[in-house]
Design a protein around this motif. Structure first.
Motif, PDB file in Angstrom:
ATOM      1  N   GLU A  52    -100.669  49.609 -53.793  1.00  0.00           N
ATOM      2  CA  GLU A  52     -99.710  50.327 -54.775  1.00  0.00           C
ATOM      3  C   GLU A  52    -100.348  50.734 -55.963  1.00  0.00           C
ATOM      4  N   GLY A  53     -99.587  51.823 -56.410  1.00  0.00           N
ATOM      5  CA  GLY A  53    -100.373  52.655 -57.512  1.00  0.00           C
ATOM      6  C   GLY A  53    -101.435  53.503 -57.251  1.00  0.00           C
ATOM      7  N   ASP A  54    -102.118  53.389 -56.157  1.00  0.00           N
ATOM      8  CA  ASP A  54    -103.121  54.530 -55.591  1.00  0.00           C
ATOM      9  C   ASP A  54    -102.603  55.824 -55.808  1.00  0.00           C
ATOM     10  N   ILE A  55    -103.287  56.955 -56.103  1.00  0.00           N
ATOM     11  CA  ILE A  55    -102.847  58.178 -56.116  1.00  0.00           C
ATOM     12  C   ILE A  55    -103.799  58.832 -54.825  1.00  0.00           C
ATOM     13  N   VAL A  56    -102.987  59.499 -53.895  1.00  0.00           N
ATOM     14  CA  VAL A  56    -103.557  59.959 -52.558  1.00  0.00           C
ATOM     15  C   VAL A  56    -103.297  61.459 -52.411  1.00  0.00           C
ATOM     16  N   ARG A  57    -104.087  62.022 -51.910  1.00  0.00           N
ATOM     17  CA  ARG A  57    -103.985  63.443 -51.422  1.00  0.00           C
ATOM     18  C   ARG A  57    -103.603  63.304 -49.857  1.00  0.00           C
ATOM     19  N   PHE A  58    -102.700  64.266 -49.305  1.00  0.00           N
ATOM     20  CA  PHE A  58    -102.219  64.073 -48.214  1.00  0.00           C
ATOM     21  C   PHE A  58    -101.444  65.438 -47.776  1.00  0.00           C
ATOM     22  N   GLN A  59    -101.513  65.923 -46.476  1.00  0.00           N
ATOM     23  CA  GLN A  59    -101.259  67.199 -45.857  1.00  0.00           C
ATOM     24  C   GLN A  59     -99.892  67.080 -45.240  1.00  0.00           C
ATOM     25  N   ARG A  60     -98.960  67.956 -45.095  1.00  0.00           N
ATOM     26  CA  ARG A  60     -97.867  68.137 -44.485  1.00  0.00           C
ATOM     27  C   ARG A  60     -98.397  68.865 -43.135  1.00  0.00           C
ATOM     28  N   ARG A  61     -97.419  68.955 -42.301  1.00  0.00           N
ATOM     29  CA  ARG A  61     -97.908  69.866 -41.036  1.00  0.00           C
ATOM     30  C   ARG A  61     -98.061  70.893 -41.137  1.00  0.00           C
ATOM     31  N   GLU A  62     -97.476  71.663 -42.039  1.00  0.00           N
ATOM     32  CA  GLU A  62     -97.788  72.992 -42.521  1.00  0.00           C
ATOM     33  C   GLU A  62     -99.093  73.253 -43.097  1.00  0.00           C
ATOM     34  N   GLY A  63     -99.788  72.270 -43.248  1.00  0.00           N
ATOM     35  CA  GLY A  63    -101.319  72.353 -43.745  1.00  0.00           C
ATOM     36  C   GLY A  63    -101.428  72.552 -45.115  1.00  0.00           C
ATOM     37  N   GLU A  64    -100.193  72.487 -46.137  1.00  0.00           N
ATOM     38  CA  GLU A  64    -100.585  72.713 -47.442  1.00  0.00           C
ATOM     39  C   GLU A  64    -100.811  71.037 -48.089  1.00  0.00           C
ATOM     40  N   ALA A  65    -101.623  71.194 -49.028  1.00  0.00           N
ATOM     41  CA  ALA A  65    -101.973  69.759 -49.662  1.00  0.00           C
ATOM     42  C   ALA A  65    -101.387  69.334 -50.667  1.00  0.00           C
ATOM     43  N   PHE A  66    -100.899  68.146 -50.794  1.00  0.00           N
ATOM     44  CA  PHE A  66    -100.188  67.441 -51.981  1.00  0.00           C
ATOM     45  C   PHE A  66    -100.839  66.092 -52.327  1.00  0.00           C
ATOM     46  N   ILE A  67    -100.375  65.773 -53.720  1.00  0.00           N
ATOM     47  CA  ILE A  67    -100.872  64.438 -54.366  1.00  0.00           C
ATOM     48  C   ILE A  67     -99.636  63.730 -54.662  1.00  0.00           C
ATOM     49  N   GLY A  68     -99.696  62.551 -54.377  1.00  0.00           N
ATOM     50  CA  GLY A  68     -98.608  61.417 -54.659  1.00  0.00           C
ATOM     51  C   GLY A  68     -99.188  60.184 -55.010  1.00  0.00           C
ATOM     52  N   GLU A  69     -98.072  59.261 -55.308  1.00  0.00           N
ATOM     53  CA  GLU A  69     -98.439  57.958 -55.657  1.00  0.00           C
ATOM     54  C   GLU A  69     -97.747  57.041 -54.612  1.00  0.00           C
ATOM     55  N   ILE A 100    -107.618  59.239 -54.018  1.00  0.00           N
ATOM     56  CA  ILE A 100    -108.293  60.009 -55.154  1.00  0.00           C
ATOM     57  C   ILE A 100    -108.262  59.328 -56.443  1.00  0.00           C
ATOM     58  N   GLY A 101    -107.807  58.327 -56.631  1.00  0.00           N
ATOM     59  CA  GLY A 101    -107.511  57.580 -58.024  1.00  0.00           C
ATOM     60  C   GLY A 101    -106.418  56.559 -58.003  1.00  0.00           C
ATOM     61  N   ASN A 102    -105.990  56.352 -59.221  1.00  0.00           N
ATOM     62  CA  ASN A 102    -104.943  55.227 -59.255  1.00  0.00           C
ATOM     63  C   ASN A 102    -104.009  55.609 -60.771  1.00  0.00           C
ATOM     64  N   ILE A 103    -102.833  55.000 -60.718  1.00  0.00           N
ATOM     65  CA  ILE A 103    -102.045  55.310 -61.716  1.00  0.00           C
ATOM     66  C   ILE A 103    -102.444  54.999 -63.104  1.00  0.00           C
ATOM     67  N   PHE A 104    -103.340  53.881 -63.188  1.00  0.00           N
ATOM     68  CA  PHE A 104    -103.902  53.285 -64.293  1.00  0.00           C
ATOM     69  C   PHE A 104    -104.931  54.009 -64.994  1.00  0.00           C
ATOM     70  N   GLU A 105    -105.822  54.634 -64.011  1.00  0.00           N
ATOM     71  CA  GLU A 105    -107.074  55.301 -64.709  1.00  0.00           C
ATOM     72  C   GLU A 105    -107.067  56.882 -64.304  1.00  0.00           C
ATOM     73  N   ASN A 106    -106.046  57.462 -63.659  1.00  0.00           N
ATOM     74  CA  ASN A 106    -106.155  58.667 -63.297  1.00  0.00           C
ATOM     75  C   ASN A 106    -104.668  59.467 -63.453  1.00  0.00           C
ATOM     76  N   GLN A 107    -103.897  58.975 -64.428  1.00  0.00           N
ATOM     77  CA  GLN A 107    -102.395  59.352 -64.208  1.00  0.00           C
ATOM     78  C   GLN A 107    -102.472  60.895 -64.472  1.00  0.00           C
ATOM     79  N   GLU A 108    -103.466  61.593 -64.973  1.00  0.00           N
ATOM     80  CA  GLU A 108    -103.465  63.147 -65.082  1.00  0.00           C
ATOM     81  C   GLU A 108    -103.396  63.838 -63.697  1.00  0.00           C
ATOM     82  N   LEU A 109    -103.877  62.959 -62.760  1.00  0.00           N
ATOM     83  CA  LEU A 109    -103.713  63.583 -61.293  1.00  0.00           C
ATOM     84  C   LEU A 109    -102.497  64.038 -61.143  1.00  0.00           C
ATOM     85  N   LEU A 110    -101.558  63.149 -61.113  1.00  0.00           N
ATOM     86  CA  LEU A 110    -100.080  63.209 -60.920  1.00  0.00           C
ATOM     87  C   LEU A 110     -99.456  64.235 -62.163  1.00  0.00           C
TER      88      LEU A 110
END
Length: 114
Positions: A52-69, A100-110
């Motif tokens: 919980e609280g990790d920040i991840v990079r993921f792709q939708r089927r269309e191939g566009e990359a997103f970042i979420g918590e 790629i990070g977490n909400i405690f150390e890498n909030q700027e990613l979101l």
């Protein structure tokens, strides 16, 4: 059977605690000094545990990359990736993710994404 484990963010020292339960014995305020994150039981594409609280990079089927918590949504009783830039907080079930990070150390990613 799913492995149940936690990690703890030390709010005072702004770091992950090496042994929060041992620290708790010494400090009666441990419930307020830490933010607990539960292991989801899943691993990312590199074999890294996802919490919980990790920040991840993921792709939708269309191939566009997103970042979420990673968040636990009680209404559904499951972990999801929350990304507010896609269809008004659409929830994505686990698939191929990279931590790629977490909400405690890498909030700027979101901040760039949201």
């Amino acid at each position: 059977m799913r492995e149940i484990k936690f990690r703890a963010w030390d709010k005072e020292f702004k770091k992950w605690s090496d042994d929060p339960l041992a620290d708790a014995v010494k400090d009666i305020k441990f419930n307020t000094d830490y933010v607990w994150s539960q292991f989801t039981g899943k691993y990312d594409i590199h074999g890294t545990e996802i919490y919980e609280g990790d920040i991840v990079r993921f792709q939708r089927r269309e191939g566009e990359a997103f970042i979420g918590e990673i968040a636990y949504i009680e209404e559904y009783g499951a972990y999801f990736v929350i990304h507010s830039g896609i269809s008004d907080n659409q929830l994505y079930a686990f698939s191929q993710y990279e931590v790629i990070g977490n909400i405690f150390e890498n909030q700027e990613l979101l901040e760039d994404e949201w």
